[in-house]
Write a protein that holds these residues in place. Sequence first.
Motif, mmCIF file in Angstrom:
data_model
loop_
_atom_site.group_PDB
_atom_site.id
_atom_site.type_symbol
_atom_site.label_atom_id
_atom_site.label_comp_id
_atom_site.label_asym_id
_atom_site.label_seq_id
_atom_site.Cartn_x
_atom_site.Cartn_y
_atom_site.Cartn_z
ATOM 1 N N SER A 192 0.842 -1.153 0.003
ATOM 2 C CA SER A 192 -0.564 0.047 0.547
ATOM 3 C C SER A 192 0.926 1.335 0.341
ATOM 4 O O SER A 192 2.180 1.236 0.126
ATOM 5 N N VAL A 193 0.163 1.956 -0.344
ATOM 6 C CA VAL A 193 0.653 3.875 -0.544
ATOM 7 C C VAL A 193 0.186 4.938 0.583
ATOM 8 O O VAL A 193 -0.979 4.523 0.209
ATOM 9 N N SER A 194 0.583 5.125 1.549
ATOM 10 C CA SER A 194 -0.232 6.523 2.427
ATOM 11 C C SER A 194 0.896 7.069 2.765
ATOM 12 O O SER A 194 2.072 7.140 2.814
ATOM 13 N N GLY A 195 0.424 8.195 3.691
ATOM 14 C CA GLY A 195 1.155 8.963 4.648
ATOM 15 C C GLY A 195 1.765 10.150 3.905
ATOM 16 O O GLY A 195 2.678 10.394 4.221
ATOM 17 N N SER A 196 0.936 10.913 3.094
ATOM 18 C CA SER A 196 1.813 11.707 2.111
ATOM 19 C C SER A 196 1.413 13.258 3.191
ATOM 20 O O SER A 196 0.964 13.399 3.267
ATOM 21 N N VAL A 248 -2.721 9.720 -4.855
ATOM 22 C CA VAL A 248 -2.710 8.513 -5.414
ATOM 23 C C VAL A 248 -2.335 8.554 -5.873
ATOM 24 O O VAL A 248 -1.082 8.350 -5.609
ATOM 25 N N TYR A 249 -2.399 6.485 -5.754
ATOM 26 C CA TYR A 249 -0.930 6.061 -6.346
ATOM 27 C C TYR A 249 -2.226 4.728 -7.457
ATOM 28 O O TYR A 249 -3.526 3.361 -7.192
ATOM 29 N N ASN A 250 -1.300 3.914 -8.443
ATOM 30 C CA ASN A 250 -1.193 2.550 -9.387
ATOM 31 C C ASN A 250 -0.407 1.779 -8.935
ATOM 32 O O ASN A 250 1.014 2.065 -9.438
ATOM 33 N N THR A 282 5.630 1.069 -9.286
ATOM 34 C CA THR A 282 4.447 1.907 -8.390
ATOM 35 C C THR A 282 4.444 3.696 -9.249
ATOM 36 O O THR A 282 5.251 3.901 -8.763
ATOM 37 N N LYS A 283 2.693 3.621 -9.293
ATOM 38 C CA LYS A 283 3.116 5.357 -9.897
ATOM 39 C C LYS A 283 2.465 5.744 -8.653
ATOM 40 O O LYS A 283 1.347 5.619 -8.229
ATOM 41 N N ILE A 284 2.535 7.165 -8.162
ATOM 42 C CA ILE A 284 2.214 7.996 -7.334
ATOM 43 C C ILE A 284 1.788 9.368 -7.447
ATOM 44 O O ILE A 284 3.181 9.748 -8.104
ATOM 45 N N VAL A 285 0.681 10.128 -7.261
ATOM 46 C CA VAL A 285 0.830 11.508 -7.911
ATOM 47 C C VAL A 285 0.004 12.398 -6.358
ATOM 48 O O VAL A 285 -0.864 11.517 -5.478
ATOM 49 N N ALA A 286 1.127 13.226 -5.952
ATOM 50 C CA ALA A 286 0.999 14.298 -5.203
ATOM 51 C C ALA A 286 0.326 15.615 -5.341
ATOM 52 O O ALA A 286 1.280 15.846 -6.341
ATOM 53 N N PHE A 287 -0.080 16.106 -4.291
ATOM 54 C CA PHE A 287 -0.349 17.405 -4.965
ATOM 55 C C PHE A 287 -0.914 18.779 -4.092
ATOM 56 O O PHE A 287 -1.814 17.629 -2.958
ATOM 57 N N GLN A 288 -1.213 19.522 -3.549
ATOM 58 C CA GLN A 288 -1.849 20.683 -2.829
ATOM 59 C C GLN A 288 -3.063 20.817 -3.497
ATOM 60 O O GLN A 288 -3.023 21.434 -4.267
ATOM 61 N N THR A 289 -4.182 21.048 -2.788
ATOM 62 C CA THR A 289 -4.979 21.884 -3.199
ATOM 63 C C THR A 289 -5.538 22.971 -2.691
ATOM 64 O O THR A 289 -6.117 24.009 -3.173
ATOM 65 N N LYS A 315 7.733 23.333 0.221
ATOM 66 C CA LYS A 315 10.018 22.907 0.043
ATOM 67 C C LYS A 315 10.225 21.661 0.165
ATOM 68 O O LYS A 315 11.081 20.988 -0.351
ATOM 69 N N GLU A 316 9.499 21.232 1.926
ATOM 70 C CA GLU A 316 10.316 19.953 1.876
ATOM 71 C C GLU A 316 9.181 18.677 2.797
ATOM 72 O O GLU A 316 8.618 19.251 3.215
ATOM 73 N N GLY A 317 8.967 17.377 2.715
ATOM 74 C CA GLY A 317 8.207 16.786 3.342
ATOM 75 C C GLY A 317 8.301 15.818 2.725
ATOM 76 O O GLY A 317 8.749 14.906 1.917
ATOM 77 N N ILE A 318 7.542 14.495 2.998
ATOM 78 C CA ILE A 318 6.558 12.881 2.412
ATOM 79 C C ILE A 318 5.701 12.589 1.499
ATOM 80 O O ILE A 318 5.292 13.413 1.427
ATOM 81 N N VAL A 319 6.269 12.536 0.012
ATOM 82 C CA VAL A 319 5.598 12.627 -0.474
ATOM 83 C C VAL A 319 4.541 11.019 -0.341
ATOM 84 O O VAL A 319 3.175 11.091 -0.817
ATOM 85 N N ALA A 320 5.292 10.178 -0.478
ATOM 86 C CA ALA A 320 4.329 8.631 0.446
ATOM 87 C C ALA A 320 5.300 8.059 0.945
ATOM 88 O O ALA A 320 6.792 8.189 0.943
ATOM 89 N N ASN A 321 4.816 6.906 1.813
ATOM 90 C CA ASN A 321 5.111 5.991 2.233
ATOM 91 C C ASN A 321 4.688 5.027 1.788
ATOM 92 O O ASN A 321 3.880 4.553 1.494
ATOM 93 N N LEU A 322 5.433 3.657 1.993
ATOM 94 C CA LEU A 322 5.694 2.552 0.374
ATOM 95 C C LEU A 322 5.621 1.811 1.832
ATOM 96 O O LEU A 322 6.440 1.022 2.641
ATOM 97 N N ASP A 323 4.811 0.824 1.433
ATOM 98 C CA ASP A 323 4.577 -0.460 2.399
ATOM 99 C C ASP A 323 4.420 -1.768 2.296
ATOM 100 O O ASP A 323 4.605 -2.279 1.105
ATOM 101 N N ILE A 324 6.257 -2.287 1.969
ATOM 102 C CA ILE A 324 6.939 -3.469 0.743
ATOM 103 C C ILE A 324 6.988 -4.641 2.275
ATOM 104 O O ILE A 324 7.603 -4.041 3.263
#
Length: 382
Positions: free
Chosen positions: A68-72, A78-80, A86-93, A99-108
């Motif tokens: 799974s992918v979470s924790g952005s 969203v992710y595929n 694994t493709k991840i799309v993260a955006f600000q609304t 400037k810095e931070g976590i794009v996503a956390n991968l549960d491997i």
Amino acid sequence: MKRIVIFLLFILFSAVVVSASPASVKIGNATITVGEHVNIPITIDADEEISCATIVVTYDGDIVRVVSVSGSDFNSSVYNNIPGRTKIVAFQTGEEGLKEGIVANLDIEAKNEGYSPLNLEIETLKDNEGTEVPATALNGFISVSSPTASPTPSASPTSTSSPSDTDTTPTPSPSPTSPSPTPTLPPPSPTTSPATTPALSPSPALTPTFSFPTPSLSPSLESREIIIQIENVTIEEGEYAEVPILITGDSVKYVNLTLFVPPIVEVEEVYAGDYENFSYNISNGRIEMVAYTNKHLKGTVEFAVIKMKAIGRAYTAGELRLKVNEIRDGTQITVRNGQILIKEREKEELTLVILIAIMIMAITIILLMMLWRKKPIKKGEK
């Protein structure tokens, strides 16, 4: 002529303009066993606010899988997920980005023993205005070991089991199972030892039983030595050098090393050596490197080559220190660290600032000469 002078001045001053450093997207490393899960983050670090990021992670689907992918840190993501990619799309609304931070956390999850690189591909990285932001990707790795690897030290008692073989051979366990060897075993033990020696020597069935519990591999593995070393190097001030890391041993298939470099040098690039799979990360004066191969490497091989630049002053020295995090196919490890020395430049060269100053002075002289020639002639003068 004025246009030419302005153009030359623009070229000169544009040469000293320092461009902004690109953003970086980084994925972490991990070492786990088969069946375990690990959480590996993908982080971003940029000089300007990022509003949208599209990141693709590729890996060996036979070794690991992304559950799974979470924790952005972004507002939405969203992710595929398909095996090996694994493709991840993260955006600000909102109006402001990150400037810095976590794009996503991968549960491997680890599926099989082996090594898998975690390669990043930055498809898009945009700021608040929707403009593309240049970025560099820092790949990672994941190493999976077998859960049965921990009890392997039980192989050491096998060498000491040679005296216990004499006790195990007359054990009553084989007597009920196989009636054929039971009549041959009791006569030598209770009766007389000299009578049994001629009986045992011609019997080919008993000889492998004594040689099997004491395999010839156990002493060779215990006496086996692996030497990991980095060579000494001397660099002139401001110059570059490529320093190899060498491994001497027989079929060392997996190596996980960390190299600590002194602040008098700056690591520019890390090149792979003789290993098929190689990945690295550079942070805070240390280089984490992992290499894995299925080939049979023998003798002295090249693990990696470190390209570094001397940024310290002349006559300063430091240590290139190696740390072995994990290694396979070896029992005795010898690490030989290296030394680095910065020496004075043999030949002084004109720096960029001096060249610019000379060119500005030359242009100024040309302008003064042109103005002097165009000085108007007063009446009455010839």
